[in-house]
Design a protein around this motif. Structure first.
Motif, PDB file in Angstrom:
ATOM      1  N   MET A 157       0.562   9.040   4.388  1.00 53.54           N
ATOM      2  CA  MET A 157      -0.520   9.026   3.401  1.00 53.54           C
ATOM      3  C   MET A 157      -1.408  10.260   3.538  1.00 53.54           C
ATOM      4  O   MET A 157      -1.809  10.871   2.539  1.00 53.54           O
ATOM      5  N   VAL A 158      -1.716  10.629   4.788  1.00 52.36           N
ATOM      6  CA  VAL A 158      -2.541  11.820   5.005  1.00 52.36           C
ATOM      7  C   VAL A 158      -1.803  13.076   4.540  1.00 52.36           C
ATOM      8  O   VAL A 158      -2.385  13.965   3.903  1.00 52.36           O
ATOM      9  N   LEU A 181       3.509   9.843  -9.478  1.00 54.45           N
ATOM     10  CA  LEU A 181       3.786   9.929 -10.909  1.00 54.45           C
ATOM     11  C   LEU A 181       2.606  10.487 -11.684  1.00 54.45           C
ATOM     12  O   LEU A 181       2.757  10.854 -12.860  1.00 54.45           O
ATOM     13  N   LEU A 182       1.420  10.528 -11.063  1.00 57.31           N
ATOM     14  CA  LEU A 182       0.274  11.154 -11.720  1.00 57.31           C
ATOM     15  C   LEU A 182       0.489  12.663 -11.805  1.00 57.31           C
ATOM     16  O   LEU A 182       1.177  13.240 -10.957  1.00 57.31           O
ATOM     17  N   PRO A 183      -0.095  13.328 -12.808  1.00 56.50           N
ATOM     18  CA  PRO A 183       0.068  14.789 -12.912  1.00 56.50           C
ATOM     19  C   PRO A 183      -0.475  15.484 -11.672  1.00 56.50           C
ATOM     20  O   PRO A 183      -1.550  15.129 -11.171  1.00 56.50           O
ATOM     21  N   LEU A 198       0.830  -1.208   0.000  1.00 59.60           N
ATOM     22  CA  LEU A 198       0.000   0.000   0.000  1.00 59.60           C
ATOM     23  C   LEU A 198       0.865   1.259   0.000  1.00 59.60           C
ATOM     24  O   LEU A 198       0.535   2.254  -0.660  1.00 59.60           O
ATOM     25  N   LEU A 199       1.986   1.215   0.732  1.00 58.91           N
ATOM     26  CA  LEU A 199       2.900   2.352   0.691  1.00 58.91           C
ATOM     27  C   LEU A 199       3.486   2.543  -0.699  1.00 58.91           C
ATOM     28  O   LEU A 199       3.656   3.681  -1.173  1.00 58.91           O
ATOM     29  N   ALA A 200       3.804   1.424  -1.361  1.00 59.19           N
ATOM     30  CA  ALA A 200       4.360   1.528  -2.708  1.00 59.19           C
ATOM     31  C   ALA A 200       3.330   2.115  -3.678  1.00 59.19           C
ATOM     32  O   ALA A 200       3.673   2.919  -4.559  1.00 59.19           O
ATOM     33  N   LEU A 201       2.054   1.728  -3.523  1.00 56.41           N
ATOM     34  CA  LEU A 201       1.018   2.317  -4.371  1.00 56.41           C
ATOM     35  C   LEU A 201       0.908   3.822  -4.151  1.00 56.41           C
ATOM     36  O   LEU A 201       0.788   4.604  -5.104  1.00 56.41           O
TER      37      LEU A 201
END
Length: 477
Positions: free
Chosen positions: A314-315, A263-265, A254-257
C-alpha cells in the motif's frame, strides 16, 4: 519350647510368601468390624511400598481423560488443560472375603495409605486443582485413585501456520523419586479408548479442538539410574473461523480496494488521497486486531508477514501514485530520461505489461529561411510580370526602410521557429517520462494482482492441508 519356635518360623515364612499384609478377618459384615480389621492389619504399614520385599517392583497403571482445553499461551509457550488422572496399584497380600466383610470396595483417606509419587514433568505452575481426599480400596488389594488435575504444562508451540496451526503437546507421567526398579508405570487402556472417552466428556468448545491422543513408554536415564515414564501426546487444532472472519477477510477486502484504485486516472489527485485513506484505515485495523495475533519471540507467524507485506505494498502504491502525478504535471521541466531507464522500461517492461511501444515518425521537417537575395528576386519577378501584363504602370523598387522591416520580420520568425522546436522537443521528453510512469503503474498493478491471488491460494491451501491432516488422523484412529 523348640516346637513353639518351629511353629513361629513356619508362620513367618507363610506370611512372607502370602504378602506383607495378611487377609482381613472380619468378625461380622459391618463397617465397624471391617475398619477395625483394616486398622489392625493395613493402616500401620504405610511407611514403605506395599510389596513383599524391597527388590520387588511395584507396577502402577496410569489412565488420563482430557476434560477441557482451557487455553494456549503463545508468549509463555504453555498449555492449560483439565484432566482426570486415574492411578491403580496393588497392595501385596491384602484381601478379604466379600461375604464375611460385607463389601467389595471401600473409600479410604489418602493419608492412611501409601501413595506413589506420580508427577507430570511439564508442570509450570503450582497445582490448583480440587483436592480429592479419598481413594477406593478393593477386596483384591487394588487401589483406585481418581482425581481431577488442572495442568499448566510447557509446550513448544509452532505458530508459523497460524491460524491453521496444529499443536502437539506432551504430558509425561512418572515417579519423581523412585527408580524403575521400585516403581514402573504403564498404560491401563489404549489411546483409542482414551480419545473416545475424552471426546465424550470434554466440556470446552472454544478456540481449540482435541484431534488425537498418542502415548509411548519411555525411560529417563541419569547417572544414578533410570526412571520409568509414560508420555501422552495431546494433539490440538485451532479453530480458524474467528481469525478468518476478523483478520483475513477484512485484510483481503482492503487489499482489493487498493487494487481497484489503480483504475482511477493516474493524473487524478483523488487517487493519492484515496490510497492515503486506505493506508490509515489499514493501520487502524491492525492496531485494533493486534490482540488476536499470537505473541512469541521464537518464530514469526505467516499471517504477520502477510500483513507486513500488504502494508508495504500500500505504501509503495502511494509512492508510485505520487511519482505518476508529479510526472503528469511537471514532466516538461525534466531533462531527457537516462538511456538505461528508457531501454529497461520502454523496451522490456512495456512488453511484459503488454503496452505497445510508441512508433516514431519518419517525416522530415524542412525549414525555409528567407534571405535578402530571395526577397530581391521575388520583387524583380513581380515587377517583370506586371510589365508583361501591361495593365499597371511600372512599380518602383521599395525604399531601404522597407527592406529593414523585412529583415527584422525574418529574424522574429527565426526566433519563433527556434522556440517552437524547443517546445516540441520538450513535449517529446515529457511524453517519454509519462510513458515510463504508465508502464510502472501497470507493472505495480500486475504485481498487486499476483500478490492478492497468491495470498488467497496460500490461505486456502493451508486450510485444506489442516483439514486433510485431521482427516488422516481420524482415518488412522
Amino acid at each position: 519350647m523348640r516346637e513353639v519356635k518351629t511353629a513361629g518360623l513356619i508362620f513367618i515364612c507363610f506370611s512372607m510368601l502370602h504378602g506383607f499384609v495378611a487377609a482381613l478377618n472380619c468378625s461380622s459384615p459391618t463397617p465397624e468390624s471391617f475398619f477395625d480389621a483394616l486398622e489392625k492389619e493395613l493402616l500401620p504399614r504405610t511407611l514403605h511400598r506395599p510389596v513383599k520385599s524391597f527388590s520387588d517392583t511395584m507396577n502402577v497403571s496410569i489412565e488420563i481423560t482430557v476434560v477441557g482445553i482451557i487455553g494456549v499461551n503463545e508468549k509463555e509457550q504453555s498449555l492449560t488443560t483439565f484432566i482426570w488422572q486415574v492411578l491403580e496399584w496393588h497392595i501385596e497380600g491384602l484381601s478379604w472375603d466379600e461375604e464375611e466383610c460385607g463389601t467389595t470396595r471401600v473409600s479410604v483417606r489418602r493419608e492412611k495409605l501409601w501413595i506413589p509419587d506420580i508427577q507430570i514433568s511439564e508442570f509450570m505452575e503450582e497445582e490448583m486443582s480440587p483436592k480429592s481426599p479419598y481413594v477406593y480400596l478393593y477386596n483384591t488389594g487394588f487401589v483406585y485413585d481418581d482425581k481431577p488435575i488442572r495442568v499448566v504444562s510447557s509446550c513448544q508451540l509452532e505458530i508459523y501456520n497460524f491460524p491453521f496451526d496444529i499443536q502437539n503437546c506432551s504430558l509425561t507421567f512418572g515417579s519423581y523419586l523412585h527408580y524403575v526398579e521400585d516403581i514402573a508405570v504403564f498404560q491401563s487402556v489404549t489411546v483409542a479408548e482414551i480419545l473416545e472417552e475424552s471426546r465424550q466428556v470434554i466440556t470446552t468448545r472454544g478456540e481449540w479442538e482435541l484431534v488425537d491422543i498418542k502415548a509411548s513408554s519411555t525411560s529417563l536415564d541419569i547417572d544414578d539410574g533410570s526412571y520409568s515414564e509414560i508420555r501422552y501426546y495431546i494433539i490440538l487444532r485451532r479453530r480458524p473461523s474467528l481469525y478468518v472472519v476478523n483478520l483475513l477477510i477484512p485484510s483481503i477486502f482492503l487489499l482489493a480496494l487498493d487494487l481497484f484504485s489503480f483504475l482511477l486516472p493516474p493524473h487524478s489527485v483523488d487517487r493519492g488521497a484515496f490510497k492515503m485513506t486506505l493506508i490509515l484505515g489499514y493501520t487502524v485495523f491492525l492496531l485494533i486486531m493486534n490482540d488476536l495475533l499470537p505473541v512469541t519471540g521464537e518464530s514469526t507467524p505467516l499471517i504477520n508477514v502477510l500483513f507486513c507485506i500488504s502494508l508495504a505494498l500500500m505504501v509503495v502504491s502511494l509512492l508510485e501514485t505520487v511519482f505518476i502525478t508529479n510526472i503528469q504535471f511537471t514532466s516538461s521541466q525534466y531533462g531527457a530520461a537516462p538511456h538505461w531507464l528508457s531501454v529497461l522500461v520502454l523496451r522490456y517492461l512495456a512488453v511484459v505489461v503488454r503496452i505497445p511501444p510508441v512508433k516514431k515518425s519518419n517525416r522530415v521537417t524542412v525549414s525555409l529561411q528567407p534571405t535578402d537575395r530571395a526577397m530581391n528576386t521575388s520583387i524583380i519577378l513581380l515587377r517583370d510580370l506586371e510589365r508583361v501584363a501591361g495593365d499597371t504602370p511600372p512599380v518602383t523598387p521599395p525604399p531601404e526602410p522597407a527592406l529593414e522591416e523585412l529583415r527584422k520580420l525574418s529574424s522574429d520568425l527565426k526566433a519563433i521557429r527556434l522556440q517552437m522546436d524547443k517546445h516540441f522537443q520538450g513535449s517529446k521528453t515529457s511524453q517519454e517520462w509519462q510513458m515510463i510512469g504508465i508502464v510502472i503503474d501497470r507493472l505495480l498493478f500486475g504485481l498487486y494482482i499476483v500478490f492478492v491471488f497468491v495470498c488467497i491460494i496460500t490461505i486456502v491451501s493451508l486450510w485444506i492441508c489442516s483439514n486433510a491432516y485431521i482427516g488422516c488422523l481420524h482415518g488412522s484412529v
